[in-house]
Every structure is written in C-alpha cells, then in structure tokens.
Design an enzyme around this catalytic site. Structure first.
Site: not given
Ligand code: NAP
Length: 247
Positions: A141, A154
């Site tokens: 990501s 995350y």
C-alpha cells in the site's frame, strides 16, 4: 494448459482479490483462490469456470495459520498441475489510535498483512527455487511508504511487506524468480468503505485491471493508479510531521 499462468491468489473472496481473479482468468490464468469465506470462493470459482473456461480451485485458508499457508502452496500446485506465481493480497485494516487499547487489533493486522503474507510468499518461493522459476507478487500500500496517523499498525504492516519484497528481489536476482510490489492508493472495496476520506478513489474493476497489467508485465514495483500516487508515494516520506498529522 498455459505455462506461466498458474497462480495462487490470497484474499480472493472480496474486493481487489475477487476483481483481480476475474481479470486474470480473462487473460487465461488458472487460479487457486484462497480466503476464509469459502462460499464466496465457490461462487467466484463457478463464475470463472463458466465465463472463461479456466481452472479455479477453491482453497479455504486463514493466512494467520502459517502451517496452512505452507500446505496451500502444495495443494495449489497439485490441483493446477504446477505453480508459476503467488499473489499475497489478503489483508485487513483494523485501525485505531496508538495507545487507545487496540493492541489485539494491531496484533491481528500484523499477523495477517505481514506475517501471513510472508508465510505464503516464503512457502511459494521454496517451490520456485526448486523449479528455477516463479513470480512473487505482494499487494502492499501507499500507506507503507509513510507511517500514517490512526493507521500506524496498518502502515507498519505494509512497510514491512515492502521491505520484505525488496530484500527478496535482491536475493533472487539472477535465479529466474521475479518479484512485483503493488502499491495501491484508494480502491473502492469493503476494506475502506467506512473511511471518512478516500482521496483519488478508483473503482475496483479499474484497480484490478491495472494490477493485472503490472503482473502480466512482471513490473518490479507499481503504484495503482500511477497518477497521482507515483508522485505522492515518493513525496510522503519527505513531508513534515505537522502536515502528515492533518491527514
Ligand atoms: N482497497 C484499497 O484501497 C487498498 C489500498 C491499499 C492496499 N490494499 C490492500 O489490498 C488487499 C486487498 O484488500 P481489499 O481492499 O480488496 O479488501 P477486502 O475487500 O476487505 O478484501 C480483503 C481480502 O483479504 C482476505 N483476508 C483477510 N484476512 C484474511 C485471513 N486471515 N486469511 C485469509 N484471507 C484473509 C479476505 O477474505 P476472507 O475474509 O474471506 O478471509 C478478503 O478476501 C489488502 O492487502 C489491502 O491492505 C487495499
């Protein structure tokens, strides 16, 4: 059977994984579809077989069961008649404040997004080393390029995955095993539908089409979509904390 197009795809029951399965099957890939929601995988497998006439194996898998990740690679290779690539896509985004009493969410995020992905990639790579070819794909990501507020774990999980794949790439140079690092921005899936802001959002079909193209071309690393994330992803590590704190 097309050589070079037999892939194991984790996180295939929803979002990017399900859309990517459709894209790849449309391009002639045979797939082992892995996730926990077996019903969704069966529906998808039936669709892929009916629409594209490709092999689609349903592989129930919790990537936090690391021994099962090892087994999944063998099962996929047996069912597909060999394995040419793996796409570590399974992931969760259980965000929360640092120090907000969310350690269990943080642990599960790391166990799924980082250790689960490594368990799958490592097991597949052992096979690829034996056979002398293969393709390791990791869906990380843009959030892994800079620690982001309210998504610290995350970001940490994706930063770890980026570093792992970079290390693997250097180690596997010249050994016939390719690596592709996918860095999505915001793609419309259940993972982020509750988020208050999703800048530069694209739909999941477009995201999957772009990712499939990067996989086909075996690109080393790719932001999805390229604009504006290829620029923003490179800028993110350089931004002052005061600015990042406003995200
Ligand atoms: N959407 C975005 O904007 C975006 C941006 C950057 C990166 N990503 C990454 O893209 C990947 C796919 O996310 P998505 O947006 O498509 O989200 P999604 O729609 O929520 O799909 C997540 C997938 O991961 C699977 N999964 C989660 N935990 C698992 C576990 N323990 N074992 C096996 N499978 C598991 C889920 O399947 P089951 O629940 O059936 O197990 C599901 O198929 C993730 O790694 C995510 O971090 C997404």
């Amino acid at each position: 059977m097309d050589q070079g197009k037999r892939y194991l795809l984790t996180g295939a029951s929803s979002g990017i994984g399900a859309a990517l399965a459709r894209e790849l099957a449309g391009k002639g890939y045979d797939l082992a579809l892995a996730a926990r929601r077996e019903d969704s995988l069966h529906l998808l497998a039936a669709e892929l077989q009916a629409r594209f006439g490709r092999k689609a194996l349903v592989l129930p898998l919790d990537v936090t069961d690391y021994a099962a990740c090892q087994d999944a690679v063998g099962l996929a290779a047996n069912a597909l008649g060999g394995l040419d690539g793996i796409i570590a896509n399974a992931g969760i985004a259980l965000n929360g404040k640092v120090g907000g009493g969310h350690f269990e969410r943080a642990r599960l995020t790391l166990e799924t997004n980082l250790i689960g992905a490594i368990a799958c990639l490592d097991a597949a790579c052992a096979l690829f080393r034996q056979q002398g070819h293969g393709h390791l794909v990791a869906v990380a990501s843009v959030a892994g390029k800079r620690g982001l507020p309210y998504a610290a774990t995350y970001s940490a999980s994706k930063a770890g995955l980026i570093a792992y794949l970079q290390g693997a790439r250097a180690e596997l140079r010249g050994k016939g095993i390719d690596t592709s690092l996918i860095l999505p921005g915001f793609i419309d899936t259940p993972l982020n539908r509750e988020m208050p802001k999703r800048p530069f959002l694209i739909d999941v079909e477009r995201g999957a089409a772009l990712i499939a193209r990067h996989i086909e071309r075996r690109h080393a690393s790719a932001y999805v979509p390229g604009w504006p994330w290829a620029i923003l992803g490179r800028l993110l590590p350089l931004l002052p904390t005061a600015l990042v704190a406003k995200f």
